[in-house]
Design a protein around this motif. Sequence first.
Motif, PDB file in Angstrom:
ATOM      1  N   PRO A  91      -0.236   4.703   1.275  1.00 13.46           N
ATOM      2  CA  PRO A  91      -1.276   5.460   1.879  1.00 13.46           C
ATOM      3  C   PRO A  91      -1.278   6.709   1.449  1.00 13.46           C
ATOM      4  O   PRO A  91      -2.544   7.363   1.546  1.00 13.46           O
ATOM      5  CB  PRO A  91      -1.199   5.010   3.344  1.00 13.46           C
ATOM      6  CG  PRO A  91       0.230   4.584   3.543  1.00 13.46           C
ATOM      7  CD  PRO A  91       0.889   4.147   2.249  1.00 13.46           C
ATOM      8  N   GLN A  92      -0.133   7.460   1.107  1.00 10.85           N
ATOM      9  CA  GLN A  92      -0.039   8.896   0.887  1.00 10.85           C
ATOM     10  C   GLN A  92      -1.053   9.225  -0.173  1.00 10.85           C
ATOM     11  O   GLN A  92      -1.598  10.304  -0.441  1.00 10.85           O
ATOM     12  CB  GLN A  92       1.380   9.317   0.623  1.00 10.85           C
ATOM     13  CG  GLN A  92       1.344  10.881   0.367  1.00 10.85           C
ATOM     14  CD  GLN A  92       2.821  11.223   0.782  1.00 10.85           C
ATOM     15  OE1 GLN A  92       3.824  10.569   0.921  1.00 10.85           O
ATOM     16  NE2 GLN A  92       3.280  12.319  -0.132  1.00 10.85           N
ATOM     17  N   TRP A  93      -1.275   8.247  -1.128  1.00 12.29           N
ATOM     18  CA  TRP A  93      -1.994   8.582  -2.382  1.00 12.29           C
ATOM     19  C   TRP A  93      -3.086   7.343  -2.586  1.00 12.29           C
ATOM     20  O   TRP A  93      -3.756   7.246  -3.667  1.00 12.29           O
ATOM     21  CB  TRP A  93      -1.060   8.166  -3.753  1.00 12.29           C
ATOM     22  CG  TRP A  93       0.080   9.005  -3.563  1.00 12.29           C
ATOM     23  CD1 TRP A  93       0.232  10.570  -4.042  1.00 12.29           C
ATOM     24  CD2 TRP A  93       1.540   8.770  -3.275  1.00 12.29           C
ATOM     25  NE1 TRP A  93       1.348  11.021  -3.795  1.00 12.29           N
ATOM     26  CE2 TRP A  93       2.240  10.040  -3.301  1.00 12.29           C
ATOM     27  CE3 TRP A  93       2.082   7.545  -2.614  1.00 12.29           C
ATOM     28  CZ2 TRP A  93       3.476  10.201  -2.714  1.00 12.29           C
ATOM     29  CZ3 TRP A  93       3.325   7.658  -2.090  1.00 12.29           C
ATOM     30  CH2 TRP A  93       4.048   8.813  -2.401  1.00 12.29           C
ATOM     31  N   ASP A  94      -3.394   6.724  -1.465  1.00 12.51           N
ATOM     32  CA  ASP A  94      -4.410   6.026  -1.147  1.00 12.51           C
ATOM     33  C   ASP A  94      -4.620   4.987  -2.341  1.00 12.51           C
ATOM     34  O   ASP A  94      -5.409   4.665  -3.095  1.00 12.51           O
ATOM     35  CB  ASP A  94      -6.032   6.746  -1.268  1.00 12.51           C
ATOM     36  CG  ASP A  94      -7.148   5.844  -1.029  1.00 12.51           C
ATOM     37  OD1 ASP A  94      -6.893   4.863  -0.413  1.00 12.51           O
ATOM     38  OD2 ASP A  94      -8.163   6.237  -1.519  1.00 12.51           O
ATOM     39  N   VAL A  95      -3.628   4.078  -2.577  1.00 14.65           N
ATOM     40  CA  VAL A  95      -3.262   3.269  -3.782  1.00 14.65           C
ATOM     41  C   VAL A  95      -2.652   1.978  -3.161  1.00 14.65           C
ATOM     42  O   VAL A  95      -1.827   1.785  -2.252  1.00 14.65           O
ATOM     43  CB  VAL A  95      -2.088   4.091  -4.670  1.00 14.65           C
ATOM     44  CG1 VAL A  95      -1.678   2.890  -5.665  1.00 14.65           C
ATOM     45  CG2 VAL A  95      -2.844   5.029  -5.619  1.00 14.65           C
ATOM     46  N   GLU A 139       8.176   4.454  -0.841  1.00 13.81           N
ATOM     47  CA  GLU A 139       7.253   5.479  -0.617  1.00 13.81           C
ATOM     48  C   GLU A 139       7.806   7.012  -0.702  1.00 13.81           C
ATOM     49  O   GLU A 139       7.387   7.716  -1.331  1.00 13.81           O
ATOM     50  CB  GLU A 139       6.461   5.288   0.709  1.00 13.81           C
ATOM     51  CG  GLU A 139       5.224   6.113   0.631  1.00 13.81           C
ATOM     52  CD  GLU A 139       4.391   5.621   1.793  1.00 13.81           C
ATOM     53  OE1 GLU A 139       3.383   6.262   2.207  1.00 13.81           O
ATOM     54  OE2 GLU A 139       4.527   4.507   2.272  1.00 13.81           O
ATOM     55  N   ASN A 155      -8.005   0.435  -7.964  1.00 11.04           N
ATOM     56  CA  ASN A 155      -7.643   1.638  -7.352  1.00 11.04           C
ATOM     57  C   ASN A 155      -8.849   2.673  -7.883  1.00 11.04           C
ATOM     58  O   ASN A 155      -8.670   3.731  -7.317  1.00 11.04           O
ATOM     59  CB  ASN A 155      -6.523   2.197  -7.229  1.00 11.04           C
ATOM     60  CG  ASN A 155      -5.542   1.471  -6.380  1.00 11.04           C
ATOM     61  OD1 ASN A 155      -5.560   1.542  -5.260  1.00 11.04           O
ATOM     62  ND2 ASN A 155      -5.076   0.247  -7.015  1.00 11.04           N
ATOM     63  N   HIS A 191       0.680  -1.313   0.078  1.00  8.82           N
ATOM     64  CA  HIS A 191       0.048   0.120   0.077  1.00  8.82           C
ATOM     65  C   HIS A 191       0.853   1.144  -0.095  1.00  8.82           C
ATOM     66  O   HIS A 191       1.930   1.284   0.561  1.00  8.82           O
ATOM     67  CB  HIS A 191      -0.958   0.044   1.273  1.00  8.82           C
ATOM     68  CG  HIS A 191      -1.967  -1.148   1.209  1.00  8.82           C
ATOM     69  ND1 HIS A 191      -1.610  -2.391   1.590  1.00  8.82           N
ATOM     70  CD2 HIS A 191      -3.098  -0.942   0.944  1.00  8.82           C
ATOM     71  CE1 HIS A 191      -2.671  -3.062   1.475  1.00  8.82           C
ATOM     72  NE2 HIS A 191      -3.655  -2.490   1.041  1.00  8.82           N
ATOM     73  N   ARG A 220      -3.444   9.995  -9.339  1.00  6.61           N
ATOM     74  CA  ARG A 220      -4.039  10.828  -8.346  1.00  6.61           C
ATOM     75  C   ARG A 220      -3.471  12.258  -8.140  1.00  6.61           C
ATOM     76  O   ARG A 220      -4.563  13.137  -8.114  1.00  6.61           O
ATOM     77  CB  ARG A 220      -3.614  10.089  -6.942  1.00  6.61           C
ATOM     78  CG  ARG A 220      -4.126   8.713  -6.666  1.00  6.61           C
ATOM     79  CD  ARG A 220      -5.527   8.978  -5.950  1.00  6.61           C
ATOM     80  NE  ARG A 220      -5.952   7.441  -5.312  1.00  6.61           N
ATOM     81  CZ  ARG A 220      -7.006   6.666  -5.827  1.00  6.61           C
ATOM     82  NH1 ARG A 220      -7.622   7.226  -6.776  1.00  6.61           N
ATOM     83  NH2 ARG A 220      -7.175   5.463  -5.145  1.00  6.61           N
TER      84      ARG A 220
END
Length: 455
Positions: free
Chosen positions: A269-273, A291, A353, A267, A325
């Motif tokens: 998470p910073q880009w919700d991916v 990341e 996604n 994951h 994103r």
Amino acid sequence: MIDSVARLDHTPQTVDIVDLTHDGRGVARWAEGHPQASKAVFVTGALPGERVSVQQTARSRHFDEARTLEVLTASPDRVTPRCPHFGVCSGCVLQHMAEGEQIKAKQRLLLDNLQRIGRVEPQQVLPPLMGDAWGYRRKGRFSVRRVEKKDKTLVGFRELDPRFVADIHECHTVVPAIGFKVDALSALVDGMDARGDIPQIEFIAGDASGDDSGIALVFRHLQPLGDADRTKLLAFEQEHGFSILLQPGGLDTVHPLSGEAPQLSFHLPQWDVALQFRPLDFIQVNAKLNEAMIARALELLDVQPGERVLDLFCGIGNFTLPLARMVGDAGTVVGVEGDVGLVQRARANAERNGLSNVSFHAADLSKDLGGQPWLKAGFDKLLLDPARAGALEVLKQFPLKGLKRIVYVSCHPGSLARDAGYLVNEAGWTLRAAGVMDMFPHTAHVESIAVFEQA
């Protein structure tokens, strides 16, 4: 060509170390009075600023090789290696050097390559990116060899002499769920009838690597496995919570030992991916550094909503999906990759996604791209993350004039320097900034990033 051991001078010699090679060895010259006085010698286990006693191990026309017998004057940067196998195993060769100094040495190597090979200098040197120095390696390959003289099967990385497999019991750079089960893997293979027919075990871990449940092991085997061996593998799989896959031939022969193939993912998470991958797919080995690297790449690229961005050598979408994103619904991102299977996984990841503003294409980026429609589509920004060979072929074909900015992520400073030389000295771009990223702490591997703008 390296001369035979029989012609070597085994008499201990004292040398002063002045630099590091690209593979982490000390650089010295034979002292006055030596038959090869002033000839370069590369010394395993030595650091710049040290005086060491060495023994010659190899000879060639332009340089000799040696190993450290004793450190007579130690560098202030020398530390005690954490791993008991340091000095034998080749998995990481810089554990005797303070972590902060390792990254400085890699930065010097990058800047030297840019100047010497590319004849360019960045206007700004970026601060190094650093992450976890231990337990970070989530993907790799263990060699396997049955050694009758030791009456055991060795599982591990190669020795410094690559002809041999290191006899290790643990690895501190591999994620702990795998790194501290090397002995268990060795005992497993040693108890199999096919122990002489298993040359390697590949490992990969997803986000759940902390508790074993997101780990896959791929056993390469040269002969069919009998029922007894399959039963032992199944018991090991169940005991440790790993997913075991078998590879009797090429990549297309990989299949799960039991049940369905594991659903591996990581994951961002910073880009919700979330990105799913298969056990032999390429992913960056250091999750936290990956990341941070994505964040830096997007910052340097200065992506704006509505822009069109091209991601070359995109893999499963590691940069592509965060880019999608960033540009929003009004923007477009195009990913291009030579491996058809990775392209399929990238498309599936985009769909999972909910990203409809991204498309993927399969193309060999080292070949003629004249017939590729995406090449002429027009883009605002370009990001590329090629393999060690670099990206010179595609850069020479690409219509660079329409771009505002290029960000180049590199796993080999030599090819980055060559390509930077082309962009600056032939294509008229400016190297605004460059820096290193410690993707592989304690190894000599140099990961770097550079940003270019129109002059």
